[in-house]
Write a protein that holds these residues in place. Structure first.
Motif, PDB file in Angstrom:
ATOM      1  N   GLU A  90      38.488  30.496  24.013  1.00 39.61           N
ATOM      2  CA  GLU A  90      37.988  31.424  25.023  1.00 39.61           C
ATOM      3  C   GLU A  90      38.757  32.746  24.969  1.00 39.61           C
ATOM      4  O   GLU A  90      38.150  33.827  25.037  1.00 39.61           O
ATOM      5  CB  GLU A  90      38.126  30.809  26.415  1.00 39.61           C
ATOM      6  N   GLU A  91      40.081  32.675  24.855  1.00 37.22           N
ATOM      7  CA  GLU A  91      40.895  33.888  24.761  1.00 37.22           C
ATOM      8  C   GLU A  91      40.592  34.635  23.468  1.00 37.22           C
ATOM      9  O   GLU A  91      40.540  35.875  23.438  1.00 37.22           O
ATOM     10  CB  GLU A  91      42.380  33.523  24.818  1.00 37.22           C
ATOM     11  N   ARG A  92      40.387  33.890  22.396  1.00 45.27           N
ATOM     12  CA  ARG A  92      40.098  34.509  21.098  1.00 45.27           C
ATOM     13  C   ARG A  92      38.829  35.353  21.170  1.00 45.27           C
ATOM     14  O   ARG A  92      38.761  36.460  20.628  1.00 45.27           O
ATOM     15  CB  ARG A  92      39.964  33.414  20.046  1.00 45.27           C
ATOM     16  N   GLN A  93      37.811  34.818  21.855  1.00 47.30           N
ATOM     17  CA  GLN A  93      36.553  35.535  21.974  1.00 47.30           C
ATOM     18  C   GLN A  93      36.654  36.681  22.981  1.00 47.30           C
ATOM     19  O   GLN A  93      36.216  37.802  22.700  1.00 47.30           O
ATOM     20  CB  GLN A  93      35.447  34.558  22.409  1.00 47.30           C
ATOM     21  N   LYS A  94      37.249  36.402  24.130  1.00 46.35           N
ATOM     22  CA  LYS A  94      37.293  37.393  25.205  1.00 46.35           C
ATOM     23  C   LYS A  94      38.105  38.613  24.830  1.00 46.35           C
ATOM     24  O   LYS A  94      37.718  39.750  25.142  1.00 46.35           O
ATOM     25  CB  LYS A  94      37.870  36.746  26.467  1.00 46.35           C
ATOM     26  N   TYR A  95      39.249  38.398  24.163  1.00 51.22           N
ATOM     27  CA  TYR A  95      40.135  39.512  23.845  1.00 51.22           C
ATOM     28  C   TYR A  95      40.089  39.904  22.373  1.00 51.22           C
ATOM     29  O   TYR A  95      40.951  40.623  21.887  1.00 51.22           O
ATOM     30  CB  TYR A  95      41.571  39.159  24.269  1.00 51.22           C
ATOM     31  N   ARG A  96      39.070  39.392  21.673  1.00 51.99           N
ATOM     32  CA  ARG A  96      38.819  39.763  20.273  1.00 51.99           C
ATOM     33  C   ARG A  96      40.040  39.557  19.393  1.00 51.99           C
ATOM     34  O   ARG A  96      40.552  40.495  18.757  1.00 51.99           O
ATOM     35  CB  ARG A  96      38.313  41.201  20.199  1.00 51.99           C
ATOM     36  N   LEU A  97      40.496  38.321  19.359  1.00 46.45           N
ATOM     37  CA  LEU A  97      41.689  37.973  18.593  1.00 46.45           C
ATOM     38  C   LEU A  97      41.323  37.172  17.357  1.00 46.45           C
ATOM     39  O   LEU A  97      42.091  36.332  16.885  1.00 46.45           O
ATOM     40  CB  LEU A  97      42.663  37.179  19.472  1.00 46.45           C
ATOM     41  N   GLY A  98      40.134  37.420  16.837  1.00 46.94           N
ATOM     42  CA  GLY A  98      39.708  36.714  15.634  1.00 46.94           C
ATOM     43  C   GLY A  98      40.414  37.229  14.398  1.00 46.94           C
ATOM     44  O   GLY A  98      41.255  38.115  14.444  1.00 46.94           O
ATOM     45  N   THR A 209      39.199  46.147  19.684  1.00 52.05           N
ATOM     46  CA  THR A 209      39.928  45.229  20.557  1.00 52.05           C
ATOM     47  C   THR A 209      39.179  44.919  21.850  1.00 52.05           C
ATOM     48  O   THR A 209      39.540  43.992  22.570  1.00 52.05           O
ATOM     49  CB  THR A 209      41.293  45.819  20.949  1.00 52.05           C
ATOM     50  N   GLY A 210      38.153  45.719  22.154  1.00 51.07           N
ATOM     51  CA  GLY A 210      37.419  45.535  23.394  1.00 51.07           C
ATOM     52  C   GLY A 210      38.017  46.291  24.562  1.00 51.07           C
ATOM     53  O   GLY A 210      37.537  46.163  25.699  1.00 51.07           O
ATOM     54  N   HIS A 218      45.610  50.967  36.419  1.00 46.79           N
ATOM     55  CA  HIS A 218      45.028  49.649  36.203  1.00 46.79           C
ATOM     56  C   HIS A 218      46.119  48.585  36.243  1.00 46.79           C
ATOM     57  O   HIS A 218      47.181  48.755  35.636  1.00 46.79           O
ATOM     58  CB  HIS A 218      44.317  49.579  34.851  1.00 46.79           C
ATOM     59  N   ARG A 219      45.845  47.479  36.937  1.00 48.28           N
ATOM     60  CA  ARG A 219      46.728  46.313  36.893  1.00 48.28           C
ATOM     61  C   ARG A 219      46.143  45.355  35.851  1.00 48.28           C
ATOM     62  O   ARG A 219      45.054  44.832  36.006  1.00 48.28           O
ATOM     63  CB  ARG A 219      46.807  45.648  38.268  1.00 48.28           C
ATOM     64  N   MET A 220      46.907  45.102  34.784  1.00 48.19           N
ATOM     65  CA  MET A 220      46.410  44.323  33.655  1.00 48.19           C
ATOM     66  C   MET A 220      47.020  42.931  33.622  1.00 48.19           C
ATOM     67  O   MET A 220      48.219  42.768  33.842  1.00 48.19           O
ATOM     68  CB  MET A 220      46.748  45.033  32.344  1.00 48.19           C
ATOM     69  N   ASN A 221      46.186  41.932  33.299  1.00 46.60           N
ATOM     70  CA  ASN A 221      46.712  40.608  33.029  1.00 46.60           C
ATOM     71  C   ASN A 221      47.151  40.530  31.572  1.00 46.60           C
ATOM     72  O   ASN A 221      47.063  41.527  30.833  1.00 46.60           O
ATOM     73  CB  ASN A 221      45.687  39.527  33.385  1.00 46.60           C
ATOM     74  N   GLY A 222      47.596  39.366  31.128  1.00 47.26           N
ATOM     75  CA  GLY A 222      48.147  39.253  29.791  1.00 47.26           C
ATOM     76  C   GLY A 222      47.179  39.598  28.680  1.00 47.26           C
ATOM     77  O   GLY A 222      47.510  40.322  27.744  1.00 47.26           O
ATOM     78  N   GLY A 223      45.941  39.100  28.783  1.00 52.33           N
ATOM     79  CA  GLY A 223      44.964  39.375  27.738  1.00 52.33           C
ATOM     80  C   GLY A 223      44.569  40.836  27.688  1.00 52.33           C
ATOM     81  O   GLY A 223      44.441  41.434  26.614  1.00 52.33           O
ATOM     82  N   GLU A 224      44.378  41.445  28.864  1.00 47.73           N
ATOM     83  CA  GLU A 224      44.022  42.872  28.915  1.00 47.73           C
ATOM     84  C   GLU A 224      45.161  43.725  28.392  1.00 47.73           C
ATOM     85  O   GLU A 224      44.933  44.723  27.681  1.00 47.73           O
ATOM     86  CB  GLU A 224      43.684  43.250  30.355  1.00 47.73           C
ATOM     87  N   LEU A 226      47.322  42.831  26.173  1.00 43.84           N
ATOM     88  CA  LEU A 226      47.350  42.672  24.725  1.00 43.84           C
ATOM     89  C   LEU A 226      46.329  43.592  24.061  1.00 43.84           C
ATOM     90  O   LEU A 226      46.602  44.198  23.015  1.00 43.84           O
ATOM     91  CB  LEU A 226      47.081  41.216  24.351  1.00 43.84           C
ATOM     92  N   GLN A 227      45.155  43.723  24.664  1.00 45.17           N
ATOM     93  CA  GLN A 227      44.166  44.668  24.144  1.00 45.17           C
ATOM     94  C   GLN A 227      44.726  46.091  24.154  1.00 45.17           C
ATOM     95  O   GLN A 227      44.559  46.850  23.191  1.00 45.17           O
ATOM     96  CB  GLN A 227      42.894  44.616  24.995  1.00 45.17           C
ATOM     97  N   TYR A 228      45.379  46.446  25.249  1.00 45.09           N
ATOM     98  CA  TYR A 228      45.921  47.801  25.404  1.00 45.09           C
ATOM     99  C   TYR A 228      46.951  48.123  24.327  1.00 45.09           C
ATOM    100  O   TYR A 228      46.906  49.195  23.710  1.00 45.09           O
ATOM    101  CB  TYR A 228      46.536  47.924  26.794  1.00 45.09           C
ATOM    102  N   VAL A 229      47.872  47.210  24.085  1.00 44.82           N
ATOM    103  CA  VAL A 229      48.961  47.520  23.160  1.00 44.82           C
ATOM    104  C   VAL A 229      48.559  47.353  21.696  1.00 44.82           C
ATOM    105  O   VAL A 229      49.254  47.846  20.810  1.00 44.82           O
ATOM    106  CB  VAL A 229      50.211  46.668  23.457  1.00 44.82           C
TER     107      VAL A 229
END
Length: 485
Positions: A90-98, A209-210, A218-224, A226-229
């Motif tokens: 789920e994380e792989r798809q949501k945060y584009r970690l393929g 990265t999405g 913005h308050r970001m969770n871990g997955g968001e 990761l996209q940012y950085v």
């Protein structure tokens, strides 16, 4: 309301961007660990005892010879890998970690902790740095002669040991401890401290990265986060722009950890630290006792206690193409040597600051320098002298006011208004930051001069300043210059 004379529109000068830095996502994870390791002054031995049992162990110093002399302070080599073995589908798809990991270092940083416990200096070593790997046997048992390579290849070929020896040879800095983190540790750390607040002055979108952020906070969770950085396709700055965003994220992470009470609450500290350490690998000498000693040494650690820079690059920093390696970057031999000498000598990398009076509050950081913003003040009330007070206060904090406030017709204005031409929206936001609670009102074709209609709600002007250009020879900035105001 009277109409001011027409002026020739001119755009305010754009603030100079910070010098490029090239750390990648692992920097945030590594610094998260550093904050937790360094900042928990007062946490007792009973709390940290046993936490090190979950750390994966490596021996990066085995059989190492001809190492540099130890300087003052402590030096940690923080390595971020692109390992994603523990990422859920789920994380792989949501945060584009393929995609397949390269099993190499996505980030390499030196963190120097000063001997007096008052400063942490973070130096990013670009993963594409040109180097020569020494003669070695790789992780599969194959022997290699010395050969040119990119710095991140040291981990792929020889693991932590070759990485440490290569960094020590390039920098002349003796590594005290080795810490290695991955995608999972990064996301879990951000989530464990309740997310991190990031500010952006303009929209950011990266289809790879999405990442899709509107301008603002913005308050970001871990997955968001990761996209940012990880994002590098936001603009033409590519890795250099990503580096600036990552530097800001580190400061925001420190700010969150230091200000959320995590570091002073034994239960929360143990919960967060246990979460981080579950995805960390470290040398055998780094454990609970070292954590406790560092915690005691770093009491009072804050974003202002940290400073960030990257290795000075040769030429314009755009890199050179090397046959067989592709695009690489080379270090400036003179400047980089002075940088690492400063670390060995336990010297700060940022320019000395002027001493502040007790209770002094730093001005809010804004995007456009107040000196570049022309302002006409109007008194929107029947109170005598309000226009002059507002004009004087805005000029005192740096705005280019006309020094000739005007009155306005009609009843009292209750809320202070900042009127601006949409072409100067960045200037308007900077002015509004100095007038908390004011209303922003776009007026087409108004021109470059902004107008302030002072209302009955006016109390005082909040001092503001443009984001400072890094000072000192190494272009280092302190963490408090990068967090949200």
């Amino acid at each position: 309301m009277p109409t001011p004379p027409r002026t020739t529109p001119r755009r305010p000068a754009t603030p100079r961007p910070a010098p490029p830095r090239r750390p990648r996502w692992g920097k945030r994870t590594a610094t998260a660990l550093s904050v937790l390791v360094l900042g928990a002054g007062g946490i007792g031995h009973a709390v940290v005892t046993g936490l090190d049992t979950g750390i994966g162990r490596v021996d990066p110093f085995k059989d190492m010879k001809n190492r540099p002399n130890a300087g003052r302070g402590l030096n940690l080599l923080l390595v971020g890998t692109d390992s994603r073995d523990k990422i859920t589908e789920e994380e792989r798809q949501k945060y584009r970690l393929g995609g397949a990991p390269c099993h190499c270092t996505d980030t390499i940083m030196l963190v120097h902790l000063s001997e007096d416990g008052r400063r942490a200096s973070v130096v990013s070593l670009p993963r594409d740095s040109y180097t020569e790997l020494p003669e070695h046997t790789d992780t599969g048992g194959k022997h290699h002669a010395a050969h040119p390579a990119k710095l991140n290849a040291a981990y792929a070929e020889g693991g932590p040991g070759l990485t440490v020896s290569t960094v020590e040879r390039m920098t002349g800095v003796k590594i005290s401890h080795y810490l290695e983190v991955d995608f999972t540790a990064f996301m879990k750390t951000v989530d464990a401290i309740g997310g991190v607040e990031i500010c952006t002055a303009k929209p950011m979108k990266d289809t790879y990265t999405g990442l899709d952020l509107a301008a603002g906070t913005h308050r970001m969770n871990g997955g968001e986060a990761l996209q940012y950085v990880r994002s590098r396709h936001i603009d033409g700055a590519a890795d250099l722009g990503r580096m600036q965003r990552q530097q800001r994220f580190v400061a925001a992470l420190i700010h969150r950890a230091a200000g959320s009470g995590v570091l002073l609450n034994p239960v929360r500290f143990k919960e967060v630290t246990a979460t981080v350490l579950a995805s960390v690998r470290a040398d055998a000498g780094f454990g609970a006792e070292q954590m406790l000693a560092l915690n005691e040494a770093m009491r009072g650690f804050s974003p202002a206690s940290s400073e960030f820079t990257s290795v000075p690059l040769a030429g314009d920093g755009s890199g050179v193409t090397v046959k067989g390696l592709g695009s690489t970057v080379k270090w400036d031999p003179g400047k980089s040597a002075r940088l690492f000498r400063a670390l060995r000598d336990d010297k700060p990398l940022t320019a000395a600051r002027e001493p502040r009076e007790p209770g002094h509050r730093e001005p809010r950081t804004v995007e456009v320098n107040p000196h570049e913003i022309k302002v006409q003040v109007y008194n929107g009330t029947t109170a005598d002298g309000l226009g002059k007070r507002v004009d004087d206060a805005l000029r005192a904090t740096g705005f280019d006011t006309t020094r000739a406030p005007l009155g306005s017709d009609g009843p009292d204005t209750h809320r202070t208004v900042v009127m601006y031409d949409p072409r100067w929206d960045r200037s308007a936001k900077s002015l509004a930051a100095a007038l908390p609670g004011s209303e922003l009102r776009a007026v087409k074709q108004q021109g470059a001069t902004l107008k302030v209609l002072a209302g009955t709600d006016y109390k005082a002007v909040t001092p503001v300043r443009a984001r400072e250009t890094p000072k000192g020879e190494f272009g280092a900035t302190t963490g408090d210059e990068a967090v949200c105001a």
